[in-house]
Design a protein around this motif. Structure first.
Motif, PDB file in Angstrom:
ATOM      1  N   ARG A 256      11.697 -20.877  29.942  1.00 37.47           N
ATOM      2  CA  ARG A 256      10.949 -19.614  29.873  1.00 37.47           C
ATOM      3  C   ARG A 256      11.251 -18.852  28.592  1.00 37.47           C
ATOM      4  O   ARG A 256      10.352 -18.240  27.990  1.00 37.47           O
ATOM      5  CB  ARG A 256      11.191 -18.763  31.111  1.00 37.47           C
ATOM      6  CG  ARG A 256      12.598 -18.310  31.331  1.00 37.47           C
ATOM      7  CD  ARG A 256      12.725 -17.499  32.608  1.00 37.47           C
ATOM      8  NE  ARG A 256      13.799 -18.010  33.446  1.00 37.47           N
ATOM      9  CZ  ARG A 256      14.280 -17.371  34.490  1.00 37.47           C
ATOM     10  NH1 ARG A 256      13.759 -16.230  34.858  1.00 37.47           N
ATOM     11  NH2 ARG A 256      15.252 -17.879  35.201  1.00 37.47           N
ATOM     12  N   LEU A 257      12.523 -18.873  28.166  1.00 37.56           N
ATOM     13  CA  LEU A 257      12.847 -18.213  26.902  1.00 37.56           C
ATOM     14  C   LEU A 257      12.256 -18.997  25.736  1.00 37.56           C
ATOM     15  O   LEU A 257      11.771 -18.415  24.756  1.00 37.56           O
ATOM     16  CB  LEU A 257      14.362 -18.096  26.743  1.00 37.56           C
ATOM     17  CG  LEU A 257      14.815 -17.281  25.529  1.00 37.56           C
ATOM     18  CD1 LEU A 257      14.435 -15.814  25.674  1.00 37.56           C
ATOM     19  CD2 LEU A 257      16.319 -17.401  25.321  1.00 37.56           C
ATOM     20  N   GLY A 258      12.270 -20.330  25.847  1.00 35.55           N
ATOM     21  CA  GLY A 258      11.729 -21.182  24.792  1.00 35.55           C
ATOM     22  C   GLY A 258      10.260 -20.915  24.523  1.00 35.55           C
ATOM     23  O   GLY A 258       9.834 -20.786  23.369  1.00 35.55           O
ATOM     24  N   ILE A 259       9.464 -20.808  25.595  1.00 40.64           N
ATOM     25  CA  ILE A 259       8.027 -20.592  25.390  1.00 40.64           C
ATOM     26  C   ILE A 259       7.751 -19.162  24.920  1.00 40.64           C
ATOM     27  O   ILE A 259       6.778 -18.922  24.193  1.00 40.64           O
ATOM     28  CB  ILE A 259       7.213 -20.924  26.663  1.00 40.64           C
ATOM     29  CG1 ILE A 259       7.617 -20.021  27.837  1.00 40.64           C
ATOM     30  CG2 ILE A 259       7.378 -22.390  27.024  1.00 40.64           C
ATOM     31  CD1 ILE A 259       6.779 -20.249  29.091  1.00 40.64           C
ATOM     32  N   LEU A 260       8.605 -18.247  25.297  1.00 42.32           N
ATOM     33  CA  LEU A 260       8.462 -16.861  24.833  1.00 42.32           C
ATOM     34  C   LEU A 260       8.667 -16.791  23.321  1.00 42.32           C
ATOM     35  O   LEU A 260       7.861 -16.198  22.583  1.00 42.32           O
ATOM     36  CB  LEU A 260       9.482 -15.988  25.555  1.00 42.32           C
ATOM     37  CG  LEU A 260       9.349 -14.470  25.427  1.00 42.32           C
ATOM     38  CD1 LEU A 260       8.057 -13.982  26.052  1.00 42.32           C
ATOM     39  CD2 LEU A 260      10.541 -13.789  26.089  1.00 42.32           C
ATOM     40  N   LEU A 261       9.736 -17.425  22.848  1.00 42.06           N
ATOM     41  CA  LEU A 261      10.039 -17.414  21.420  1.00 42.06           C
ATOM     42  C   LEU A 261       9.041 -18.258  20.631  1.00 42.06           C
ATOM     43  O   LEU A 261       8.720 -17.931  19.478  1.00 42.06           O
ATOM     44  CB  LEU A 261      11.460 -17.916  21.188  1.00 42.06           C
ATOM     45  CG  LEU A 261      12.567 -17.023  21.761  1.00 42.06           C
ATOM     46  CD1 LEU A 261      13.935 -17.664  21.551  1.00 42.06           C
ATOM     47  CD2 LEU A 261      12.534 -15.632  21.151  1.00 42.06           C
ATOM     48  N   ALA A 262       8.552 -19.342  21.230  1.00 39.61           N
ATOM     49  CA  ALA A 262       7.540 -20.156  20.557  1.00 39.61           C
ATOM     50  C   ALA A 262       6.253 -19.362  20.363  1.00 39.61           C
ATOM     51  O   ALA A 262       5.578 -19.490  19.327  1.00 39.61           O
ATOM     52  CB  ALA A 262       7.258 -21.423  21.366  1.00 39.61           C
ATOM     53  N   SER A 263       5.909 -18.529  21.339  1.00 39.78           N
ATOM     54  CA  SER A 263       4.727 -17.672  21.213  1.00 39.78           C
ATOM     55  C   SER A 263       4.893 -16.700  20.044  1.00 39.78           C
ATOM     56  O   SER A 263       3.949 -16.467  19.279  1.00 39.78           O
ATOM     57  CB  SER A 263       4.496 -16.892  22.509  1.00 39.78           C
ATOM     58  OG  SER A 263       4.253 -17.766  23.595  1.00 39.78           O
ATOM     59  N   VAL A 264       6.091 -16.154  19.908  1.00 36.37           N
ATOM     60  CA  VAL A 264       6.385 -15.260  18.780  1.00 36.37           C
ATOM     61  C   VAL A 264       6.268 -16.031  17.460  1.00 36.37           C
ATOM     62  O   VAL A 264       5.672 -15.540  16.488  1.00 36.37           O
ATOM     63  CB  VAL A 264       7.794 -14.651  18.912  1.00 36.37           C
ATOM     64  CG1 VAL A 264       8.179 -13.886  17.639  1.00 36.37           C
ATOM     65  CG2 VAL A 264       7.863 -13.729  20.117  1.00 36.37           C
ATOM     66  N   GLY A 265       6.808 -17.252  17.433  1.00 32.81           N
ATOM     67  CA  GLY A 265       6.750 -18.059  16.216  1.00 32.81           C
ATOM     68  C   GLY A 265       5.327 -18.346  15.784  1.00 32.81           C
ATOM     69  O   GLY A 265       4.981 -18.213  14.606  1.00 32.81           O
ATOM     70  N   GLY A 266       4.481 -18.737  16.724  1.00 31.82           N
ATOM     71  CA  GLY A 266       3.083 -19.017  16.404  1.00 31.82           C
ATOM     72  C   GLY A 266       2.344 -17.771  15.959  1.00 31.82           C
ATOM     73  O   GLY A 266       1.538 -17.802  15.010  1.00 31.82           O
ATOM     74  N   PHE A 267       2.613 -16.653  16.625  1.00 31.65           N
ATOM     75  CA  PHE A 267       1.964 -15.380  16.292  1.00 31.65           C
ATOM     76  C   PHE A 267       2.302 -14.969  14.862  1.00 31.65           C
ATOM     77  O   PHE A 267       1.418 -14.573  14.083  1.00 31.65           O
ATOM     78  CB  PHE A 267       2.425 -14.301  17.284  1.00 31.65           C
ATOM     79  CG  PHE A 267       1.617 -13.032  17.244  1.00 31.65           C
ATOM     80  CD1 PHE A 267       1.723 -12.139  16.179  1.00 31.65           C
ATOM     81  CD2 PHE A 267       0.755 -12.720  18.282  1.00 31.65           C
ATOM     82  CE1 PHE A 267       0.989 -10.974  16.151  1.00 31.65           C
ATOM     83  CE2 PHE A 267       0.008 -11.553  18.261  1.00 31.65           C
ATOM     84  CZ  PHE A 267       0.131 -10.676  17.189  1.00 31.65           C
ATOM     85  N   LEU A 268       3.580 -15.062  14.503  1.00 27.53           N
ATOM     86  CA  LEU A 268       4.009 -14.630  13.168  1.00 27.53           C
ATOM     87  C   LEU A 268       3.441 -15.517  12.074  1.00 27.53           C
ATOM     88  O   LEU A 268       3.106 -15.032  10.985  1.00 27.53           O
ATOM     89  CB  LEU A 268       5.537 -14.600  13.092  1.00 27.53           C
ATOM     90  CG  LEU A 268       6.216 -13.476  13.882  1.00 27.53           C
ATOM     91  CD1 LEU A 268       7.731 -13.605  13.804  1.00 27.53           C
ATOM     92  CD2 LEU A 268       5.777 -12.111  13.370  1.00 27.53           C
TER      93      LEU A 268
END
Length: 228
Positions: free
Chosen positions: A13-25
């Motif tokens: 769950r933390l992994g997909i949260l941070l991956a979403s941030v990475g893609g957004f940025l």
């Protein structure tokens, strides 16, 4: 008797949260900050070489700066890890607070003349993140790029086909899940950036704040007896 440790920093769950941030940025810096990839330094190196070949040193320099900022992030992350390893606040939470603070600065940097510094900060942020959060369910992965995840996920898929071991399929789905949410982050990053401009970064701040509080959940130690 084997002791399995399930840390929140290691959770899907933390992994997909941070991956979403990475893609957004990545989408944000490309759309709003001069078509620079804040996460994928390989892309920046290619573009830097292209502009050098064309004799455009100034443009090439604009791609070198994020690369150097990414390197600086790795140095800072290692220093934080050693300095704050035994403090009450987890060192990864300190990293997330630094990310949030840096993004708040990015929000108020003007488009155009502030793009270079904004890209430096975002590259620095992504470097901290990829260096700090390196595993999901014990598997090495990245939250700010997809190439390694794609290779690893496909490798586990092949092993599943060869052995029919469902553990490989679970690993494969974990990798592909992280990739999906990276793409999802980029997908929402484009329209949000076009609509809200620099203020779109507030969405990433909110996600990182959520990640910060997730890390307060103490790690669970699960004891499982393995019979031979």
């Amino acid at each position: 008797m084997t002791l399995h440790t399930n840390q929140m920093s290691d959770s899907f769950r933390l992994g997909i949260l941070l991956a979403s941030v990475g893609g957004f940025l990545d989408a944000y810096t490309y759309v709003a900050r001069g078509q620079v990839f804040a996460n994928a330094q390989t892309g920046n190196m290619v573009l830097m070489g292209l502009h050098l070949a064309e004799g455009n040193g100034q443009k090439a320099f604009s791609y070198l700066i994020p690369v150097l900022a990414f390197m600086a992030g790795v140095f800072i992350d290692e220093w934080i890890k050693q300095k704050f390893f035994k403090t009450k606040l987890h060192w990864r939470q300190i990293v997330l607070l630094i990310e949030i603070a840096a993004l708040l600065i990015v929000v108020f940097l003007p488009s155009g003349r502030g793009d270079l510094f904004a890209n430096v900060l975002v590259s620095f942020i992504c470097s901290l993140q990829v260096q700090s959060f390196r595993k999901v369910h014990g598997l090495p992965y990245a939250t700010t790029m997809c190439t390694g995840n794609l290779r690893s996920g496909t490798e586990h898929l092949v092993r599943y086909i060869q052995t029919n071991d469902t553990a490989y399929m679970k690993n494969c789905l974990s990798y592909y899940g992280v990739i999906f949410f990276f793409i999802f982050g980029a997908g929402i990053g484009v329209p949000c950036t076009k609509r809200f401009g620099n203020h779109a970064v507030f969405i990433c701040c909110a996600l990182l704040i959520f990640a910060f509080f997730l890390l307060f959940i103490k790690e669970k130690e699960l004891k499982k007896e393995i019979t031979k």
